[in-house]
Design an enzyme around this catalytic site. Sequence first.
Site, PDB file in Angstrom:
ATOM      1  N   HIS A 323      33.106 -18.378   4.984  1.00  0.00           N
ATOM      2  CA  HIS A 323      32.823 -16.989   5.333  1.00  0.00           C
ATOM      3  C   HIS A 323      31.754 -16.408   4.408  1.00  0.00           C
ATOM      4  N   GLN A 385      25.419 -14.360  -2.810  1.00  0.00           N
ATOM      5  CA  GLN A 385      26.627 -15.029  -2.316  1.00  0.00           C
ATOM      6  C   GLN A 385      26.497 -16.545  -2.513  1.00  0.00           C
ATOM      7  N   GLU A 415       5.402  -4.100  -0.977  1.00  0.00           N
ATOM      8  CA  GLU A 415       4.915  -3.611   0.325  1.00  0.00           C
ATOM      9  C   GLU A 415       5.741  -2.418   0.801  1.00  0.00           C
TER      10      GLU A 415
HETATM   11  C1  LIG Z   1      10.641 -12.856  -2.405  1.00  0.00           C
HETATM   12  C2  LIG Z   1       9.222 -12.765  -2.144  1.00  0.00           C
HETATM   13  C3  LIG Z   1       8.781 -11.553  -1.378  1.00  0.00           C
HETATM   14  C4  LIG Z   1       7.540 -11.294  -1.130  1.00  0.00           C
HETATM   15  C5  LIG Z   1       6.487 -12.028  -1.761  1.00  0.00           C
HETATM   16  C6  LIG Z   1       5.274 -12.124  -0.959  1.00  0.00           C
HETATM   17  C7  LIG Z   1       4.212 -11.441  -1.231  1.00  0.00           C
HETATM   18  C8  LIG Z   1       4.244 -10.166  -1.966  1.00  0.00           C
HETATM   19  C9  LIG Z   1       3.884 -10.232  -3.373  1.00  0.00           C
HETATM   20  C10 LIG Z   1       3.126  -9.300  -3.854  1.00  0.00           C
HETATM   21  C11 LIG Z   1       2.209  -8.450  -3.014  1.00  0.00           C
HETATM   22  C12 LIG Z   1       2.583  -7.051  -3.030  1.00  0.00           C
HETATM   23  C13 LIG Z   1       1.668  -6.185  -2.689  1.00  0.00           C
HETATM   24  C14 LIG Z   1       1.944  -4.740  -2.615  1.00  0.00           C
HETATM   25  O1  LIG Z   1       3.015  -4.268  -2.827  1.00  0.00           O
HETATM   26  S1  LIG Z   1       0.575  -3.817  -2.180  1.00  0.00           S
HETATM   27  C15 LIG Z   1       1.082  -2.170  -2.167  1.00  0.00           C
HETATM   28  C16 LIG Z   1       1.915  -1.891  -1.005  1.00  0.00           C
HETATM   29  N1  LIG Z   1       2.259  -0.509  -0.986  1.00  0.00           N
HETATM   30  C17 LIG Z   1       3.040  -0.009  -0.083  1.00  0.00           C
HETATM   31  O2  LIG Z   1       3.501  -0.711   0.791  1.00  0.00           O
HETATM   32  C18 LIG Z   1       3.278   1.460  -0.143  1.00  0.00           C
HETATM   33  C19 LIG Z   1       4.291   1.865   0.871  1.00  0.00           C
HETATM   34  N2  LIG Z   1       3.944   3.103   1.415  1.00  0.00           N
HETATM   35  C20 LIG Z   1       3.268   3.245   2.576  1.00  0.00           C
HETATM   36  O3  LIG Z   1       2.881   2.301   3.255  1.00  0.00           O
HETATM   37  C21 LIG Z   1       3.040   4.635   3.010  1.00  0.00           C
HETATM   38  O4  LIG Z   1       3.185   5.492   1.940  1.00  0.00           O
HETATM   39  C22 LIG Z   1       4.019   5.037   4.076  1.00  0.00           C
HETATM   40  C23 LIG Z   1       3.752   4.179   5.310  1.00  0.00           C
HETATM   41  C24 LIG Z   1       5.453   4.835   3.615  1.00  0.00           C
HETATM   42  C25 LIG Z   1       3.819   6.509   4.392  1.00  0.00           C
HETATM   43  O5  LIG Z   1       2.494   6.753   4.822  1.00  0.00           O
HETATM   44  P1  LIG Z   1       1.812   8.156   4.560  1.00  0.00           P
HETATM   45  O6  LIG Z   1       1.842   8.397   3.137  1.00  0.00           O
HETATM   46  O7  LIG Z   1       0.519   8.207   5.252  1.00  0.00           O
HETATM   47  O8  LIG Z   1       2.812   9.201   5.170  1.00  0.00           O
HETATM   48  P2  LIG Z   1       3.416   9.553   6.534  1.00  0.00           P
HETATM   49  O9  LIG Z   1       3.059  10.969   6.724  1.00  0.00           O
HETATM   50  O10 LIG Z   1       4.850   9.181   6.476  1.00  0.00           O
HETATM   51  O11 LIG Z   1       2.695   8.693   7.644  1.00  0.00           O
HETATM   52  C26 LIG Z   1       1.662   9.235   8.407  1.00  0.00           C
HETATM   53  C27 LIG Z   1       1.569   8.536   9.746  1.00  0.00           C
HETATM   54  O12 LIG Z   1       0.952   7.271   9.571  1.00  0.00           O
HETATM   55  C28 LIG Z   1       1.747   6.262  10.146  1.00  0.00           C
HETATM   56  N3  LIG Z   1       1.537   5.025   9.405  1.00  0.00           N
HETATM   57  C29 LIG Z   1       1.778   4.808   8.115  1.00  0.00           C
HETATM   58  N4  LIG Z   1       1.446   3.533   7.813  1.00  0.00           N
HETATM   59  C30 LIG Z   1       0.967   2.990   8.938  1.00  0.00           C
HETATM   60  C31 LIG Z   1       0.458   1.701   9.281  1.00  0.00           C
HETATM   61  N5  LIG Z   1       0.405   0.697   8.408  1.00  0.00           N
HETATM   62  N6  LIG Z   1       0.044   1.510  10.538  1.00  0.00           N
HETATM   63  C32 LIG Z   1       0.143   2.484  11.460  1.00  0.00           C
HETATM   64  N7  LIG Z   1       0.615   3.703  11.213  1.00  0.00           N
HETATM   65  C33 LIG Z   1       1.025   3.951   9.970  1.00  0.00           C
HETATM   66  C34 LIG Z   1       3.146   6.808  10.027  1.00  0.00           C
HETATM   67  O13 LIG Z   1       4.011   6.158  10.892  1.00  0.00           O
HETATM   68  C35 LIG Z   1       2.904   8.254  10.388  1.00  0.00           C
HETATM   69  O14 LIG Z   1       2.698   8.335  11.774  1.00  0.00           O
HETATM   70  P3  LIG Z   1       3.108   9.649  12.546  1.00  0.00           P
HETATM   71  O15 LIG Z   1       4.588   9.661  12.558  1.00  0.00           O
HETATM   72  O16 LIG Z   1       2.542   9.444  13.915  1.00  0.00           O
HETATM   73  O17 LIG Z   1       2.529  10.803  11.817  1.00  0.00           O
HETATM   74  C1  FAD Z   2       6.296  -7.986  -7.847  1.00  0.00           C
HETATM   75  C2  FAD Z   2       5.481  -6.816  -7.381  1.00  0.00           C
HETATM   76  C3  FAD Z   2       4.201  -7.036  -6.915  1.00  0.00           C
HETATM   77  C4  FAD Z   2       3.411  -5.959  -6.516  1.00  0.00           C
HETATM   78  N1  FAD Z   2       2.130  -6.190  -6.141  1.00  0.00           N
HETATM   79  C5  FAD Z   2       1.328  -5.135  -5.844  1.00  0.00           C
HETATM   80  C6  FAD Z   2      -0.056  -5.357  -5.508  1.00  0.00           C
HETATM   81  O1  FAD Z   2      -0.552  -6.480  -5.445  1.00  0.00           O
HETATM   82  N2  FAD Z   2      -0.832  -4.270  -5.253  1.00  0.00           N
HETATM   83  C7  FAD Z   2      -0.320  -3.021  -5.292  1.00  0.00           C
HETATM   84  O2  FAD Z   2      -1.082  -2.070  -5.047  1.00  0.00           O
HETATM   85  N3  FAD Z   2       0.986  -2.787  -5.578  1.00  0.00           N
HETATM   86  C8  FAD Z   2       1.817  -3.808  -5.854  1.00  0.00           C
HETATM   87  N4  FAD Z   2       3.139  -3.588  -6.146  1.00  0.00           N
HETATM   88  C9  FAD Z   2       3.670  -2.232  -6.120  1.00  0.00           C
HETATM   89  C10 FAD Z   2       4.628  -2.013  -4.963  1.00  0.00           C
HETATM   90  O3  FAD Z   2       3.924  -1.982  -3.744  1.00  0.00           O
HETATM   91  C11 FAD Z   2       5.381  -0.713  -5.209  1.00  0.00           C
HETATM   92  O4  FAD Z   2       6.178  -0.904  -6.365  1.00  0.00           O
HETATM   93  C12 FAD Z   2       6.242  -0.368  -4.025  1.00  0.00           C
HETATM   94  O5  FAD Z   2       5.445  -0.004  -2.913  1.00  0.00           O
HETATM   95  C13 FAD Z   2       7.224   0.768  -4.338  1.00  0.00           C
HETATM   96  O6  FAD Z   2       6.535   1.880  -4.824  1.00  0.00           O
HETATM   97  P1  FAD Z   2       6.949   2.562  -6.203  1.00  0.00           P
HETATM   98  O7  FAD Z   2       7.048   1.518  -7.238  1.00  0.00           O
HETATM   99  O8  FAD Z   2       6.018   3.676  -6.407  1.00  0.00           O
HETATM  100  O9  FAD Z   2       8.424   3.070  -5.960  1.00  0.00           O
HETATM  101  P2  FAD Z   2       8.852   4.521  -5.457  1.00  0.00           P
HETATM  102  O10 FAD Z   2       8.155   4.772  -4.179  1.00  0.00           O
HETATM  103  O11 FAD Z   2       8.663   5.461  -6.589  1.00  0.00           O
HETATM  104  O12 FAD Z   2      10.364   4.298  -5.232  1.00  0.00           O
HETATM  105  C14 FAD Z   2      11.369   4.574  -6.211  1.00  0.00           C
HETATM  106  C15 FAD Z   2      12.598   5.166  -5.528  1.00  0.00           C
HETATM  107  O13 FAD Z   2      12.250   6.424  -4.947  1.00  0.00           O
HETATM  108  C16 FAD Z   2      12.635   6.472  -3.589  1.00  0.00           C
HETATM  109  N5  FAD Z   2      11.617   7.205  -2.820  1.00  0.00           N
HETATM  110  C17 FAD Z   2      10.288   7.273  -3.044  1.00  0.00           C
HETATM  111  N6  FAD Z   2       9.680   8.008  -2.105  1.00  0.00           N
HETATM  112  C18 FAD Z   2      10.621   8.427  -1.259  1.00  0.00           C
HETATM  113  C19 FAD Z   2      10.609   9.208  -0.071  1.00  0.00           C
HETATM  114  N7  FAD Z   2       9.481   9.680   0.438  1.00  0.00           N
HETATM  115  N8  FAD Z   2      11.773   9.440   0.548  1.00  0.00           N
HETATM  116  C20 FAD Z   2      12.919   8.932   0.052  1.00  0.00           C
HETATM  117  N9  FAD Z   2      12.982   8.175  -1.060  1.00  0.00           N
HETATM  118  C21 FAD Z   2      11.871   7.927  -1.710  1.00  0.00           C
HETATM  119  C22 FAD Z   2      12.663   5.008  -3.157  1.00  0.00           C
HETATM  120  O14 FAD Z   2      13.563   4.831  -2.067  1.00  0.00           O
HETATM  121  C23 FAD Z   2      13.151   4.297  -4.409  1.00  0.00           C
HETATM  122  O15 FAD Z   2      14.560   4.340  -4.433  1.00  0.00           O
HETATM  123  C24 FAD Z   2       3.942  -4.645  -6.542  1.00  0.00           C
HETATM  124  C25 FAD Z   2       5.253  -4.436  -6.988  1.00  0.00           C
HETATM  125  C26 FAD Z   2       6.019  -5.491  -7.397  1.00  0.00           C
HETATM  126  C27 FAD Z   2       7.419  -5.239  -7.886  1.00  0.00           C
END
Ligand SMILES: CC/C=C\C/C=C\C/C=C\C/C=C/C(=O)SCCNC(=O)CCNC(=O)[C@H](O)C(C)(C)COP(=O)(O)OP(=O)(O)OC[C@H]1O[C@@H](n2cnc3c(N)ncnc32)[C@H](O)[C@@H]1OP(=O)(O)O
Ligand code: FAD
Length: 661
Positions: A323, A385, A415
């Site tokens: 399980h 788990q 992401e």
């Molecule tokens: C175990 C191993 C796991 C993984 C390893 C593999 C690889 C990874 C390793 C490292 C790489 C990591 C890289 C990174 O992390 S890079 C940084 C990534 N950062 C984020 O992902 C930030 C997350 N936040 C967002 O994407 C945006 O802030 C968010 C989409 C949450 C909000 O967007 P915004 O600030 O514009 O606000 P809203 O008003 O909510 O949205 C406006 C509007 O736009 C639409 N929207 C947003 N994003 C998209 C999109 N990509 N495509 C299309 N439309 C989009 C959203 O739905 C809203 O639409 P509407 O409701 O019509 O207004």
């Molecule tokens: C291993 C690793 C690799 C990464 N690689 C990259 C990279 O290559 N390039 C890059 O640009 N970034 C990279 N990042 C950054 C990563 O994309 C961010 O850490 C991630 O998107 C989360 O954003 P934050 O750290 O600002 O967390 P936050 O957004 O500050 O989140 C912190 C807490 O606040 C809450 N919160 C925040 N906003 C809201 C909201 N609007 N409503 C409700 N709750 C909210 C979240 O749920 C969470 O519990 C990486 C991070 C890690 C850990």
Amino acid sequence: MNHQIKKDDNPDLIEERSKATFDTDAFGAFIWGGYNNLKRRREIARYYEDHKELHDTVPIAFMTREEKLENAYRKASIFENHIKKACDVNNPEEVRYFNWLVYHIDGHPTSVHSIMGFPTIINQSDKEQQERWLQSGENREYLATYAQTELGTNIKKLETTATYDQKTEEFILNSPTVTSLKWWPGNMGHSHNVAIVMAQLWINNKCYGPHPFFVQIRDPKTHKPLPGITVGDIGPKFGLNTTDNGFLKLDHVFPNGTYVPPVHDKIAYSSMMLVRAIITPLMGENLCIGATIAIRYSAIRRQGEIKPGDGEVQILDYQTQQHRLFPQLARGIAFLLAGRNTYNFCNNVLKDIKNGDVSLLADLHAILCGLKAISSYQAELGLEQCRMACGGHGYSAASGFPLLNSNQFNGVTVEGDNLVLLLQVARYLMKRAKEIRYEIRYGQQPSKPNEIYDYLFDDAPKKCLIDQAYVPNYKNVLESFEYLSKKLTLQAYDKLEQLKQRGRTSEVAWNECSVELCKAARAHIRTFLARTFINEVNQVNGLPLLTVLKDLLQLYLFYEVKECMAGLMEDGYMLGQQLHYVKKNIYEALSKIRPNAVSIVDSFDFTDRELNSVLGRRDGHVYENLLKWAQASPLNKHDVLPFHHKYLGRMMEEARQKSRL
Ligand SMILES: CC/C=C\C/C=C\C/C=C\C/C=C/C(=O)SCCNC(=O)CCNC(=O)[C@H](O)C(C)(C)COP(=O)(O)OP(=O)(O)OC[C@H]1O[C@@H](n2cnc3c(N)ncnc32)[C@H](O)[C@@H]1OP(=O)(O)O
Ligand SMILES: Cc1cc2nc3c(=O)[nH]c(=O)nc-3n(C[C@H](O)[C@H](O)[C@H](O)COP(=O)(O)OP(=O)(O)OC[C@H]3O[C@@H](n4cnc5c(N)ncnc54)[C@H](O)[C@@H]3O)c2cc1C
């Protein structure tokens, strides 16, 4: 038939394998998308095995962080020659697999160039820029990180600025505050020399929102940071320790260029979509790896008796162990299948976008956000788990779990934090709810039909139809997910509207409903996962394979229904008796899966390199290899540690002398 039986293997595993009721290669072909893909995986694995220069010199667990980085750089420097021989470089799955073999979970030290930096250049540059940067990027003449996240801001409010200077026709990139420092970008600390910097674009005192900029951060020859650039590694992390995640401060840096507006204002976010699409199948694979290790170990580990006097049993015979583990197997498969589907969907939509058609962008965005959130969270819980199921040995690096699980932790954050992404799904669902509540009622057409959310518009049965039929009816289970998802979506929508009518602003109302919104989002994604799993199994011909897949599907569906029982029962949709049928189906599925469990995990065809685990070895020779592993520990190079007499030895000697006085 299990193709992995070898006569010198652990006898328990031989016995398990001989019981297989299906062909493990047929199962492997189902998982990896066809026999040819399975064959190619084997050829690539053989290529890796035959090329010792691609192997680690000692187990990664025994290396310091610098040694890990140097080992990864060493392999990266010869990787390009090998990959061309080992793989079809135009096949992303082959490339991903070869990467996994060579670098395992820590990843290629230039992976961010491949999965984020360079794809941004491919998808978001104009013809002239492509001529300048595509071939050289392809050749890795430069390496580009993706610098979006800042130390203390959210992406809509990024603080990094890119101000257009009319006189010089240049953009000036600047980090105006400490919170605006770029923080986290992978491979930015030391490996890469270019950054795709997301910055707020300012032209003539008007802000045009976040846009990507190509910024040279290190000198191409000396690799020293360029003037105005402060860059470095952010230090050790839970996992990904061959990745030098970095910080970056830009002090009035001048990359040149012109501004061309994109076809859609969210195109700048498309690089994130690509990676989200990769993450879901990766989560499936990680979970299947964890389940493989734990199931094989549970088949060779004997402990306790079930029938007194009958001898110690394999721990896999305990219902609790089944399980704990079999649902991970079923979930891992569900993520692999859904991940493969959406990866194809993502590539098609990105092609459409290139041709100016953004009509499916919102659908894609929502499903990718939701799948990433659910799969990474459930995979993290599931791997834990699997670790616990291995008892004490699960805690040793020899099991593979410390590396696997600590890397997995990043899945829920990268992401986009999972809750933030679930709220994006909820935004999308609220639009559908508005259509259901108002627009359709007043004669308007709903948005374009789409299999992902059509069920929201249909009238489903008002009562749960799960019964005690001998052959489970999957449609009844799927309808239960659909019912719950629709109910939670409309409830959240109605609550939002009520709060707004009572005078809350949209944003405040949204916050007050956000837990409910996330629940609706989860239910929608569960529905998608269940539907995809059912559809995939329905396409299988050949009874032996179909039977075992149906056992897994039965477990998946009823286990997920049980997880949702509060929501299904609170309004009387599902009755107590039906919950009893659900549990009965789970226990039945566990017993059906038990005799095939080892053969199911063998079907994934993971090599020992992929598993990186003494407990999960294909040959099952765990105990003798645990001893070998321990003896290889760098601590055991010395009978007496060089600093022993300086501290503990001296302490004991002094204590002995005192007691003699
Ligand atoms: C175990 C191993 C796991 C993984 C390893 C593999 C690889 C990874 C390793 C490292 C790489 C990591 C890289 C990174 O992390 S890079 C940084 C990534 N950062 C984020 O992902 C930030 C997350 N936040 C967002 O994407 C945006 O802030 C968010 C989409 C949450 C909000 O967007 P915004 O600030 O514009 O606000 P809203 O008003 O909510 O949205 C406006 C509007 O736009 C639409 N929207 C947003 N994003 C998209 C999109 N990509 N495509 C299309 N439309 C989009 C959203 O739905 C809203 O639409 P509407 O409701 O019509 O207004
Ligand atoms: C291993 C690793 C690799 C990464 N690689 C990259 C990279 O290559 N390039 C890059 O640009 N970034 C990279 N990042 C950054 C990563 O994309 C961010 O850490 C991630 O998107 C989360 O954003 P934050 O750290 O600002 O967390 P936050 O957004 O500050 O989140 C912190 C807490 O606040 C809450 N919160 C925040 N906003 C809201 C909201 N609007 N409503 C409700 N709750 C909210 C979240 O749920 C969470 O519990 C990486 C991070 C890690 C850990």
